[in-house]
Design an enzyme around this catalytic site. Structure first.
Site, short mmCIF file in Angstrom:
data_model
loop_
_atom_site.label_atom_id
_atom_site.label_comp_id
_atom_site.label_asym_id
_atom_site.label_seq_id
_atom_site.Cartn_x
_atom_site.Cartn_y
_atom_site.Cartn_z
CE LYS A 158 -53.33 3.95 13.25
NZ LYS A 158 -51.84 4.20 14.33
CD GLN A 166 -50.50 6.97 15.90
OE1 GLN A 166 -51.33 6.16 15.66
NE2 GLN A 166 -49.89 7.28 14.50
CG ASP A 222 -48.11 -0.66 14.84
OD1 ASP A 222 -49.05 -0.62 13.88
OD2 ASP A 222 -48.20 0.25 15.49
#
Length: 289
Positions: free
Chosen positions: A51, A95, A118
């Site tokens: 990322k 995460q 997300d």
């Protein structure tokens, strides 16, 4: 048979995102993402690194906030609230997976929905299921990447029978929602589905997200179907493989994604697309739903 090249499409979309970021910069706006990582899970280290690498390539700001494995649930919520209140932050990502003592649902619920890159927050998932197609600016990354792959290869979605194997909140359920938005007729399967072979064999588009190495072989697949493999597993020889037995299924499918190089590269790219969408919304450059 066509092998769907996720890496190629990911690179093409990344170039488009670069152009959007360049336009934002003319307005003195640079999208910024904060990644909160708890502990040092080896797989998470890889995902975070990917990322950061793509973010740097595109020209967005990435802040990595590493926290100790033993952080309490309450202390983690304090960290998240700090970033919720920070107007310089456009996107927040926690995460996964989290340590066992952390309440994942509780953590997701405390991320500001307008910064939920997300698209895991219940408010954003609710919009996905209830909004009209053009009103959905934010989509869960892996399902959104799959839709992009289908469209880039001109694979018809509307009026097609789509079967999704796996009902997770991250892939299966939102995948069904996105397919419905594009007018597919969708069947969502899971571990209790009876006659799974027969159900899968009706699919024009078969999407496999069960987490079992090489589970889906040619007996599950209708000749000429498009097969999308979301799985990331290791076989008996410890080789990376998907949920689909590529060797047998590739002989009868019209299109198929490989593992690696199929769906995987698209997920991080869609994350950056979400970051840009959030940045535009926060700066009133897109109309809110």
């Amino acid at each position: 048979m066509v092998i769907i090249d996720g890496k190629k499409i990911s690179n093409e979309i990344s170039e488009q995102l670069k152009s959007q970021i360049a336009l934002l910069k003319t307005e003195n706006i640079v999208p910024k993402l904060v990644i909160i990582q708890i502990g040092s899970n080896p797989a998470s280290n890889v995902y975070v690194r990917n990322k950061i690498r793509l973010g740097e390539k595109l020209g967005v700001k990435i802040q990595l906030q590493k926290l100790l494995e033993n952080i309490t649930n309450d202390d983690l919520l304090v960290e998240i609230q700090k970033f919720n209140n920070d107007k310089s932050i456009n996107g927040i990502l926690v995460q996964m997976p989290l340590p066992p003592h952390i309440n994942e649902a509780n953590i997701i619920a405390h991320i500001d929905p307008s910064k939920d890159v997300d698209c895991f927050h219940l408010e954003n998932i609710g919009k996905l299921w209830t909004a009209r197609k053009l009103e959905v600016h934010l989509k869960p990354c892996t399902p959104a990447g799959i839709i992009e792959l289908l469209k880039h290869y001109n694979i018809k979605i509307s009026e097609q029978k789509a079967v999704v194997v796996g009902r997770s909140n991250i892939v299966g359920k939102p995948m069904a929602s996105l397919l419905l938005l594009d007018d597919a007729t969708v069947t969502l399967c899971h571990s209790k589905t009876q006659r799974l072979h027969e159900v899968c064999k009706e699919a024009d588009i078969l999407i496999c997200a069960v987490g079992k190495a090489n589970m889906i072989d040619s007996s599950y697949v209708k000749p000429g179907a498009t097969v999308i493999d979301v799985g990331m597993n290791h076989d008996v020889n410890n080789q990376l493989c998907g949920d689909v037995d590529f060797k047998s299924v590739s002989k009868i499918a019209s299109h198929i994604t490989p593992v690696p190089g199929g769906v995987g590269p698209m997920t991080v790219t869609m994350l950056m697309k979400n970051l840009i969408e959030l940045t535009k919304l926060q700066n009133h450059l897109l109309e809110k739903e």
